[in-house]
Design an enzyme around this catalytic site. Structure first.
Site, PDB file in Angstrom:
ATOM      1  N   CYS A 140      24.317  56.150  24.619  1.00 56.25           N
ATOM      2  CA  CYS A 140      23.436  55.325  25.459  1.00 56.25           C
ATOM      3  C   CYS A 140      22.761  54.224  24.643  1.00 56.25           C
ATOM      4  CB  CYS A 140      22.393  56.204  26.132  1.00 56.25           C
ATOM      5  SG  CYS A 140      21.620  57.405  25.025  1.00 56.25           S
ATOM      6  N   HIS A 220      14.724  55.384  26.718  1.00 60.78           N
ATOM      7  CA  HIS A 220      14.496  54.938  25.346  1.00 60.78           C
ATOM      8  C   HIS A 220      13.891  53.526  25.401  1.00 60.78           C
ATOM      9  CE1 HIS A 220      17.226  58.096  23.990  1.00 60.78           C
ATOM     10  NE2 HIS A 220      18.247  57.554  24.599  1.00 60.78           N
TER      11      HIS A 220
HETATM   12  P1  NAD Z   1      24.811  68.138  29.742  1.00 59.34           P
HETATM   13  O1  NAD Z   1      24.456  69.336  28.955  1.00 59.34           O
HETATM   14  O2  NAD Z   1      23.838  67.599  30.725  1.00 59.34           O
HETATM   15  O3  NAD Z   1      26.157  68.400  30.545  1.00 59.34           O
HETATM   16  C1  NAD Z   1      27.268  68.999  29.953  1.00 59.34           C
HETATM   17  C2  NAD Z   1      27.994  69.827  30.998  1.00 59.34           C
HETATM   18  O4  NAD Z   1      29.159  70.403  30.410  1.00 59.34           O
HETATM   19  C3  NAD Z   1      27.142  70.982  31.506  1.00 59.34           C
HETATM   20  O5  NAD Z   1      27.338  71.084  32.905  1.00 59.34           O
HETATM   21  C4  NAD Z   1      27.726  72.207  30.792  1.00 59.34           C
HETATM   22  O6  NAD Z   1      27.577  73.386  31.550  1.00 59.34           O
HETATM   23  C5  NAD Z   1      29.179  71.815  30.703  1.00 59.34           C
HETATM   24  N1  NAD Z   1      29.920  72.495  29.649  1.00 59.34           N
HETATM   25  C6  NAD Z   1      29.464  73.194  28.577  1.00 59.34           C
HETATM   26  N2  NAD Z   1      30.489  73.624  27.830  1.00 59.34           N
HETATM   27  C7  NAD Z   1      31.603  73.188  28.422  1.00 59.34           C
HETATM   28  C8  NAD Z   1      32.980  73.299  28.142  1.00 59.34           C
HETATM   29  N3  NAD Z   1      33.417  73.966  27.084  1.00 59.34           N
HETATM   30  N4  NAD Z   1      33.856  72.691  28.955  1.00 59.34           N
HETATM   31  C9  NAD Z   1      33.445  72.004  30.057  1.00 59.34           C
HETATM   32  N5  NAD Z   1      32.141  71.863  30.366  1.00 59.34           N
HETATM   33  C10 NAD Z   1      31.247  72.450  29.576  1.00 59.34           C
HETATM   34  O7  NAD Z   1      25.228  67.031  28.698  1.00 59.34           O
HETATM   35  P2  NAD Z   1      25.161  65.458  28.890  1.00 59.34           P
HETATM   36  O8  NAD Z   1      23.780  64.993  28.599  1.00 59.34           O
HETATM   37  O9  NAD Z   1      25.786  65.067  30.180  1.00 59.34           O
HETATM   38  O10 NAD Z   1      26.033  64.966  27.655  1.00 59.34           O
HETATM   39  C11 NAD Z   1      27.448  64.934  27.711  1.00 59.34           C
HETATM   40  C12 NAD Z   1      27.948  63.980  26.653  1.00 59.34           C
HETATM   41  O11 NAD Z   1      27.426  62.672  26.939  1.00 59.34           O
HETATM   42  C13 NAD Z   1      27.512  64.298  25.216  1.00 59.34           C
HETATM   43  O12 NAD Z   1      28.511  63.851  24.327  1.00 59.34           O
HETATM   44  C14 NAD Z   1      26.277  63.435  25.048  1.00 59.34           C
HETATM   45  O13 NAD Z   1      25.994  63.150  23.698  1.00 59.34           O
HETATM   46  C15 NAD Z   1      26.696  62.191  25.808  1.00 59.34           C
HETATM   47  N6  NAD Z   1      25.608  61.363  26.298  1.00 59.34           N
HETATM   48  C16 NAD Z   1      24.480  61.928  26.832  1.00 59.34           C
HETATM   49  C17 NAD Z   1      23.452  61.107  27.262  1.00 59.34           C
HETATM   50  C18 NAD Z   1      22.188  61.663  27.818  1.00 59.34           C
HETATM   51  O14 NAD Z   1      21.157  61.038  27.676  1.00 59.34           O
HETATM   52  N7  NAD Z   1      22.183  62.801  28.468  1.00 59.34           N
HETATM   53  C19 NAD Z   1      23.591  59.717  27.190  1.00 59.34           C
HETATM   54  C20 NAD Z   1      24.775  59.173  26.706  1.00 59.34           C
HETATM   55  C21 NAD Z   1      25.781  60.015  26.255  1.00 59.34           C
END
Ligand code: NAD
Length: 360
Positions: A140, A220
Site C-alpha cells: 500500500c 497511513h
Molecule cells: P488478511 O489477514 O486480512 O487476509 C488474509 C486471508 O487469507 C484471511 O482470510 C485468512 O484467513 C486467509 N488465509 C490464511 N492462510 C491462508 C492460506 N494458507 N491460504 C489461503 N488463505 C489463507 O490479510 P490482508 O491484510 O488482506 O493481507 C493480504 C496480503 O496483502 C499480504 O501480503 C499483505 O501484506 C498485503 N497487503 C495488505 C494491506 C493491508 O493494509 N491490509 C495493504 C496492502 C497489501
C-alpha cells in the site's frame, strides 16, 4: 471474460473480488478461504463460489453452514488468473501450486520481491507485467509513492526523494495489533524497507525513507520531500498531480483535516466500505522552495492496491495496454478523480449505483 480466482479472502481479497466482479471483462471464478468465519458468510452472500484451502477442513465449513465448491486446487485449475491475497509469506508457499497449474498469479506486497518476475504499479511500470507468469503488486505504501513519483519524475525529474511514513498500527479488524498508546520509530533502522521496495519499481530512484507506527487504524500519512531535477512552482505541481486519476487533491474548502474525515467523506459518498482508492493529497501542502517540493498525503492501506490488482490481471492476461486497462478499471469502479468526482457524488459511481458493491 477473464476468470479470476481469489485465494485468501480477507482485507485485500474481499475488496479485490468485488472490484473484479465490477469489471466488464472479468468474472470471479471463486474465492478460497482457510477458516469459516464472517467473511466466508459475506462471500457466499455475494454469490462467490467458496473453496476451502485445506481439504480436511471442508467439514468445518459444512458444520458452520457454509457450502463449499471444492478445494483451492480446483479453484486454481479453473481460473485464468489467480490473485493471491493470503497473509504475508503464505503467497510464496503457494507459488508452486500456481506453477503446477500453469495459472498466472498476482501476489501482494507482503511477499518478497523475488516471488515474482516483476513488482507492479499500473502507473509506473504496467508494461513490465504484460504476459508475465507471476507479478507482485507492491505494498500500500509503495503503491502510494509510486503513483506520486511516476508523474513527478516524468515531468520534472527527481534528484532525491525523502519520505517519512507515519503508518497505522493495524487495520480496523486487526485487534491484535498496536501500539495502543505510543509513537514508535518502526523500523528503527534507516532506510526503512519502503525505499528499497520503491527501487523494485524505480531501479534508479534515489530515495531515503523513515518509518513510524502510531495508534491509528484508518490510513497511513506520508510526509514527502522531493528535490526536483528542474525548476517548478507549486501551481504547476498541483496541476500535474490533479491530472492523475489515482491522485486526489483535497481542496481546503472541504475542511478535511485528516484520515477520519477522509473516511467519513468516502462513506457519506457511498464508497464501498468507505474505501479511498486514490492517494489523498492535501492541495494546500504542495509547496516548492527552490527545487524542493513538499507535501502530505494519506493512503488508505486497505484500498489503494485494489485497482492495481485489477490492472495486474489484465497485464498478465495481456488483454489490454495500460491506458485501456486503467480506464476500464476506473470506469467500472467509478474512480474518476476521487475528491473532485465520484467521491463527491455517489451517483457517478456505477459500481455503487447498480448495487454491485454493497457496503458490508
Ligand atoms: P488478511 O489477514 O486480512 O487476509 C488474509 C486471508 O487469507 C484471511 O482470510 C485468512 O484467513 C486467509 N488465509 C490464511 N492462510 C491462508 C492460506 N494458507 N491460504 C489461503 N488463505 C489463507 O490479510 P490482508 O491484510 O488482506 O493481507 C493480504 C496480503 O496483502 C499480504 O501480503 C499483505 O501484506 C498485503 N497487503 C495488505 C494491506 C493491508 O493494509 N491490509 C495493504 C496492502 C497489501
Amino acid at each position: 471474460m477473464i476468470q479470476v480466482g481469489v485465494n485468501g479472502y480477507g482485507t485485500i481479497g474481499k475488496r479485490v473480488a468485488d472490484a473484479i466482479r465490477a469489471q466488464p471483462d472479468m468474472a470471479v471464478a471463486g474465492v478460497a478461504k482457510r477458516s469459516p468465519n464472517f467473511e466466508a458468510k459475506v462471500a457466499l452472500e455475494r454469490g462467490y463460489p467458496l473453496y476451502a484451502v485445506d481439504g480436511d477442513r471442508t467439514d468445518d465449513f459444512a458444520a458452520a453452514g457454509f457450502d463449499t465448491a471444492g478445494t483451492v486446487d480446483e479453484l486454481v485449475a479453473g481460473s485464468d488468473v489467480v490473485v493471491d491475497a493470503t497473509p504475508a509469506g503464505i503467497g510464496a508457499e503457494n507459488a508452486d501450486l500456481y506453477r503446477e497449474h500453469d495459472t498466472p498469479a498476482i501476489f501482494q506486497g507482503g511477499e518478497d520481491a523475488d516471488v515474482a518476475e516483476a513488482s507492479f504499479n499500473a502507473r509506473a511500470n504496467y508494461a513490465a507485467a504484460r504476459g508475465a507468469d507471476a507479478v507482485r503488486v507492491v505494498s500500500c505504501n509503495t503503491t502510494g509513492l509510486s503513483r506520486l513519483f511516476a508523474p513527478i519524475a516524468e515531468e520534472f525529474g527527481i534528484e532525491k526523494a525523502r519520505v517519512t511514513l507515519v503508518r497505522r498500527g493495524g487495520d480496523p479488524g486487526q485487534t491484535d495489533r498496536g501500539p495502543i498508546n505510543d509513537t514508535l520509530p518502526d523500523p528503527v533502522e534507516i532506510p526503512s524497507h519502503h525505499g528499497p521496495d520503491l527501487n523494485t519499481v524505480f531501479p534508479d530512484l534515489d530515495v531515503d525513507t523513515m518509518g513510524m507506527k502510531v495508534p491509528a487504524t484508518l490510513m497511513h500519512t506520508h510526509s514527502v520531500n522531493v528535490t526536483l531535477a528542474s525548476e517548478a512552482d507549486a501551481e504547476s505541481v498541483r496541476e500535474l498531480l490533479d491530472a492523475e486519476s489515482r491522485l486526489a487533491l483535497v481542496p481546503p474548502e472541504l475542511d478535511i483535516d485528516g484520515a477520519g474525515k477522509l473516511k467519513e467523506f468516502a462513506q457519506d459518498a457511498g464508497r464501498p466500505r468507505g474505501d479511498c482508492w486514490e492517494n489523498c493529497i492535501w492541495g494546500e501542502s504542495v509547496t516548492v522552495e527552490g527545487r524542493d517540493l513538499y507535501l502530505f498525503q494519506a493512503i488508505h492501506q486497505e484500498a489503494d492496491v485494489v485497482p492495481e490488482n485489477v490492472d495486474a490481471v489484465r497485464a498478465v492476461a495481456d488483454t489490454a495496454d495500460r491506458e485501456e486497462s486503467t480506464t476500464l478499471t476506473e470506469d467500472a469502479l467509478g474512480l474518476d478523480g476521487g475528491i473532485g468526482g465520484s467521491l463527491r457524488d455517489p451517483a457517478r459511481s456505477p459500481a455503487v449505483a447498480d448495487g454491485a458493491l454493497d457496503d458490508d
